[in-house]
Motif scaffolding. Structure first.
Motif: not given
Lengths: 185, 229
Positions: B6-19
């Motif tokens: 879950p932690k990695i998934r959320d971090l990927l989501a964050a990096e996706y959002v900030i670009g």
């Protein structure tokens, strides 16, 4: 709060009508939202002609994907800006932005200038974001905000901040992890 | 990347959002996003967190030419937009195939001078039932129409979707690269094998198509080929 909710409801209705093929509703949706989206794209891309291209693509996608908008998941404007920002990232990939000079919006590392002034409606979440950003180390904060606001890739961050790629990647990752912890607390 | 944590998934989501998530990793992430509602919720949450930075910007009206370009691009969009969810999209996909088949029959009946050629139709749907492509084979004219539908998506960067005819016997025959938008008409090879074909398959190939003439990548979609009359 009421104004904002009413606006969101109207925009949601316009998106729903667009999903059913109502071009008039789509034109109104564009008129209502495009100045905000365009401002975000100009900031992110740094060039008006690219911002125009991304805006055009983004709204074609909004039209095509209107039926996939879920009001429960977020505000209409956030959804549209998301589509536009992801289009902008795709555009970077194609245009290879390495060589253009990026302007500095503000000194983002400066503790005095973290978040822009929030409209009253945004105070709750704005306060939270500002509070959480203050907890980051200056370099982490700067890296995260340059990425989000000016569309910097890891490579561009490294160049702009004159640090190795691995270092800025760590700043971004740690910064995001801390933000997440803070938002969840 | 291990996306089960879950932690990695959320971090990927964050990096996706900030670009900062870019290149092939971004493409992979977008593919997961389409099939993973929890991941999508993570992305929406990160978008909300950064909302303030967009709300605080002074609005900037774009020049009128942008809207004119958008209008021109969606003017060609003739889809009857009724669907509000993917299941409806699935039925609409079938309906489109049925309507096309009906029109071909009608055209043939109304204009008996036309050569009567067996025609075949297929709709390729994604795993959620969303119609991705319409395939219409005109055996007589030896042509195939490949049309992108509502759920068509571009192949990941550096890849192409290639359509294959699976003959009753022998190796798959390429029917061309599938467009991510609009439609293309391509020559139909081995037209005489269409009637006895087992169906169609779509494989993920290097950009520009299979280098060997046969499928080299994973088969991502399959569809039955239906004789339209």
């Amino acid at each position: 709060m009421d104004t904002r909710d009413a606006t969101d409801e109207e925009l949601t209705a316009l998106i729903a009508a667009s999903a059913l093929g109502d071009r008039g509703a789509f034109a109104r949706l564009y008129a209502r939202t495009s100045p905000q989206v365009f401002a975000v794209l100009v900031r992110t891309l740094g060039r008006r002609e690219w911002a125009e291209e991304a805006l055009q693509d983004a709204y074609v996608r909004v039209w095509q994907n209107a039926s996939s908008f879920r009001p429960a998941q977020g505000r209409p404007i956030t959804w549209i800006i998301g589509i536009a920002r992801y289009r902008a990232v795709d555009l970077f990939r194609r245009e290879q932005r390495h060589n253009i000079e990026l302007r500095v919006t503000e000194d983002l590392a400066d503790d005095g200038a973290i978040a822009p002034a929030a409209a009253p409606d945004d105070m709750a979440i704005g306060d939270k974001l500002e509070t959480c950003l203050r907890r980051l180390e200056a370099q982490q904060r700067q890296a995260v905000l340059l990425a989000y606001c000016e569309g910097c890739s890891h490579r561009e961050l490294a160049r702009r901040l004159s640090r190795p790629l691995g270092t800025v990647k760590t700043w971004v990752r740690r910064g995001l992890e801390k933000l997440k912890e803070c938002f969840d607390s | 990347m291990n996306r089960s944590l879950p932690k990695i998934r959320d971090l990927l989501a964050a990096e996706y959002v900030i670009g900062t998530l870019r290149g092939p990793a971004r493409d992979r992430f977008e593919a997961w996003l389409r099939e993973d509602a929890k991941l999508e919720a993570s992305v929406r949450a990160w978008e909300r967190r950064f909302d303030l930075y967009n709300d605080a910007l002074a609005p900037l009206p774009p020049p009128g030419r942008v809207w004119r370009a958008i209008e021109a691009r969606i003017a060609n969009d003739r889809r009857a937009r009724i669907a509000t969810d993917r299941r409806v999209g699935f039925w609409r996909g079938l309906a489109i195939a049925a309507v096309i088949a009906f029109l071909i029959v009608l055209a043939t009946l109304l204009q008996p001078r036309w050569p009567i050629a067996p025609d075949y139709v297929a709709v390729i749907v994604n795993d959620k039932g969303g119609p991705m492509w319409l395939v219409q084979a005109d055996v007589h004219r030896r042509e195939v129409l490949l049309k992108a539908l509502q759920s068509a998506s571009p192949a990941p960067t550096g890849k192409s979707y290639e359509l294959w005819l699976l003959p009753g016997a022998g190796a798959p025959v390429s029917m061309g690269l599938l467009p991510s938008a609009a439609q293309v008409t391509v020559a139909l090879r081995d037209a005489d094998r269409v009637a006895t074909a087992k169906g169609l398959a779509v494989s993920l190939e290097p950009a520009g198509g299979s280098p060997t003439g046969g499928p080299t990548g994973p088969v991502v979609y399959q569809a039955a080929l239906v004789q339209s009359f």
